[in-house]
Design a protein around this motif. Structure first.
Motif, PDB file in Angstrom:
ATOM      1  N   GLU A 191       9.458 -16.400  74.696  1.00  0.00           N
ATOM      2  CA  GLU A 191       8.946 -17.324  75.039  1.00  0.00           C
ATOM      3  C   GLU A 191       7.025 -16.871  75.205  1.00  0.00           C
ATOM      4  N   ARG A 263      20.239 -20.844  70.208  1.00  0.00           N
ATOM      5  CA  ARG A 263      21.452 -22.286  70.123  1.00  0.00           C
ATOM      6  C   ARG A 263      21.346 -22.522  71.498  1.00  0.00           C
ATOM      7  N   ARG A 264      20.404 -21.632  72.508  1.00  0.00           N
ATOM      8  CA  ARG A 264      19.762 -22.259  74.062  1.00  0.00           C
ATOM      9  C   ARG A 264      18.549 -23.333  73.706  1.00  0.00           C
ATOM     10  N   TYR A 265      18.207 -23.236  72.948  1.00  0.00           N
ATOM     11  CA  TYR A 265      17.180 -24.191  72.943  1.00  0.00           C
ATOM     12  C   TYR A 265      17.287 -25.339  72.376  1.00  0.00           C
ATOM     13  N   ASP A 267      20.347 -26.044  72.194  1.00  0.00           N
ATOM     14  CA  ASP A 267      21.172 -27.506  73.152  1.00  0.00           C
ATOM     15  C   ASP A 267      20.620 -28.172  74.203  1.00  0.00           C
ATOM     16  N   ALA A 268      19.306 -27.126  74.516  1.00  0.00           N
ATOM     17  CA  ALA A 268      18.611 -28.161  75.866  1.00  0.00           C
ATOM     18  C   ALA A 268      17.313 -28.974  74.713  1.00  0.00           C
ATOM     19  N   ASN A 269      17.667 -29.514  73.747  1.00  0.00           N
ATOM     20  CA  ASN A 269      16.159 -30.390  73.199  1.00  0.00           C
ATOM     21  C   ASN A 269      16.820 -31.022  71.828  1.00  0.00           C
TER      22      ASN A 269
END
Length: 437
Positions: A191, A263-265, A267-269
């Protein structure tokens, strides 16, 4: 008129008699000491890349290397001015640790009770408090040195012990964590980077600045009648400078986010996960940008402001500087106050990167900072030094440390190598000054 013509012909004859290498360096005005350090760094990089099986010269390691260098590079810019004035500051690592602990306590324990967790003003208040505290500590050291005539070695050696002990007393040895979410961005990480697009924009701006600087330098030389570099030399310097900048941008943009975070990014978007994975470049890390900005500001201070001229005059001949009307005592106080502020910036970077304030923070950083300045060409005899050289010296020191970790060399031997490098650097400085006389 005849004398000028004769001098011109003599210069041309001398240039014609010189070998091509000497003519090249005379035309481009490249600092041979700086170039030598670049060559040494490339040898270090290639050597460690071979020994580590190709791990050193990867985008991931070079990106991490830039982040690890940032805090020492920031402090090295201030150490240049300290050493130029024939002083030394052995307390920078302890100041970093103490200020880092105060900033940690502020944002993890005190400010949340007043403002709530992750308040938008938390990181600003913390950073401002750290800067004021660092400047105050530095000014105190400077005042003792300047007005009580206590040698800087003794004052800052005492500061090394005092502030390291004070760090422990702030929390009785506890580690303070976690840090404010916005504050953590100053430490880098996934980040704490600006991404590919913003990095290319920064690279383009840097190239424009290089072109403008070289063009303005030529304009000023012409205005005051100073010798001009050949046009091919101007084009060469511009091309090399822009190529290095854009090459560095390409490297940091080649280092992608880890798969789990990407992957988390996604999924979140609501982004569909492609078959080959999602490639999201890190780009330039924020602590690296901070170090670059600090380097630019410190270069401006040391080369363009009256204060910078006073610093080098004081280092070149303290008695003459005093007779010339320079308030040398106040210059000394300001130098150490500035050094304290730079320690606070380095403390913010270090604390944010660790996401914690620890008692061991900043240990031996005084060694790396002094070594970076000396390796970068700052003379311990005073009166000579460059900000760019010190920052490059910091990169060399961190390259040595990072490479030894990759190769698996034990920590005690790492310290032996760093100590030997520092001694060799001082010896080379002595040889250089002897030949320059």
């Amino acid at each position: 008129m005849a004398d000028i013509t004769n001098t011109t012909h003599a210069n041309r004859a001398r240039s014609a008699s010189e070998n091509p290498v000497k003519r090249f360096f005379r035309a481009t005005e490249i600092d041979t000491r700086l170039l030598g350090m670049v060559g040494a760094m490339l040898i270090i990089w290639i050597g460690f890349n071979i020994l580590s099986g190709g791990l050193f010269l990867t985008p991931r390691n070079l990106w991490n290397l830039s982040v690890q260098t940032a805090s020492v590079a920031v402090m090295a810019t201030g150490m240049v001015l300290v050493i130029v004035t024939r002083n030394i500051d052995l307390s920078v690592g302890s100041i970093l640790g103490f200020v880092g602990m105060i900033m940690g306590v502020l944002q993890a324990e005190l400010l949340p009770q007043l403002l709530g967790f992750n308040h938008p003003a938390t990181w600003m208040i913390t950073l401002l408090a750290g800067l004021l505290l660092g400047a105050g500590i530095g000014a105190l050291h400077g005042a003792i040195i300047a007005f009580l005539s206590v040698p800087s070695f003794i004052v800052t050696l005492g500061g090394l012990l005092v502030w390291r002990g004070a760090t422990w007393f702030v929390t009785s040895g506890r580690t303070v964590a976690p840090m404010d979410a916005t504050f953590r961005l100053m430490g880098g990480g996934t980040e704490g980077s600006i991404g590919a697009t913003a990095s290319w924009i920064v690279g383009v701006i840097a190239c424009i600045a290089i072109v403008a600087t070289i063009a303005n330098s030529r304009k000023q030389r012409k205005r005051f009648g100073f010798p001009l570099r050949p046009m091919w030399a101007e084009y060469f310097l511009t091309t090399v400078g822009c190529a290095l900048v854009l090459g560095a941008i390409a490297v940091v943009n080649s280092y992608p986010w880890p798969v789990a975070i990407a992957r988390r990014y996604a999924d979140a978007n609501g982004i569909a996960w492609p078959e080959g994975g999602l490639f999201i470049p890190h780009g330039i890390a924020i602590p690296v940008l901070i170090a670059i900005v600090v380097g630019i500001v410190m270069t401006f201070i040391s080369t363009r402001l009256r204060f910078g001229r006073y610093v080098f005059a004081l280092g070149g001949n303290p008695e003459a500087a005093e007779l010339a009307g320079i308030k040398t005592r106040w210059v000394t106080v300001k130098i150490f106050a500035l050094m304290g502020m730079l320690c606070a910036i380095a403390a913010a970077i270090s604390t944010a990167r660790l996401n914690a304030a620890t008692n061991a923070q900043g240990e031996l950083d005084e060694l790396y900072t002094i070594a970076a300045a000396v390796i970068g060409g700052t003379s311990l005899a005073g009166g000579m030094g460059t900000i760019a050289g010190a920052m490059l010296g910091a990169l060399v020191m961190q390259s040595l440390q990072s490479g030894m970790v990759l190769v698996g060399i034990d920590t005690p031997f790492q310290r032996i190598v760093v100590g030997m490098v520092l001694v060799v650097a001082v010896w080379l400085d002595t040889v250089y000054r002897a030949r320059a006389k």
